[in-house]
Scaffold this motif. Structure first.
Motif, PDB file in Angstrom:
ATOM      1  N   THR A   1      42.639  28.537  34.700  1.00  0.00           N
ATOM      2  CA  THR A   1      42.546  29.984  34.568  1.00  0.00           C
ATOM      3  C   THR A   1      42.817  30.403  33.134  1.00  0.00           C
ATOM      4  N   GLY A   2      42.489  31.641  32.830  1.00  0.00           N
ATOM      5  CA  GLY A   2      42.749  32.173  31.495  1.00  0.00           C
ATOM      6  C   GLY A   2      42.050  31.363  30.421  1.00  0.00           C
ATOM      7  N   ASN A   3      42.795  30.981  29.392  1.00  0.00           N
ATOM      8  CA  ASN A   3      42.229  30.215  28.277  1.00  0.00           C
ATOM      9  C   ASN A   3      42.155  28.719  28.549  1.00  0.00           C
TER      10      ASN A   3
END
Length: 95
Positions: free
Chosen positions: A81-83
């Protein structure tokens, strides 16, 4: 065998016998030579995977347990998730 420029809203059931039911009919269809794709049908024609097809076709409990085991393993994969990850535009290469 698919028509050119087919309407993308048209869908074909992978299991034409019980398309609305989660069951082992897919494997029964393979035994009868009714696999939708040649890549599916080879599961029955290849001597390495034929015993599994026969087991799942004849024993819905074995199929269900194998599915539970596989989906449990898949649940442990962990989603980035995210970066940490990305949704690829083309799954064969990094964006």
């Amino acid at each position: 065998m698919c028509p050119v420029n087919v309407d993308p809203r048209i869908a074909i059931n992978m299991d034409p016998t019980t398309p609305q039911t989660f069951d082992n009919a897919y494997y029964k269809n393979l035994e009868q030579g009714k696999g939708l794709f040649s890549s599916d049908q080879v599961l029955f024609t290849d001597k390495r995977s034929r015993p599994t097809v026969n087991l799942f076709a004849s024993n819905k409990n074995a199929f269900n347990q194998a599915f539970v085991n596989a989906i449990t393993k898949l649940g442990r994969v962990g989603v980035l998730t995210g970066n940490q990850g990305e949704i690829r535009r083309d799954c064969t290469r990094v964006n």
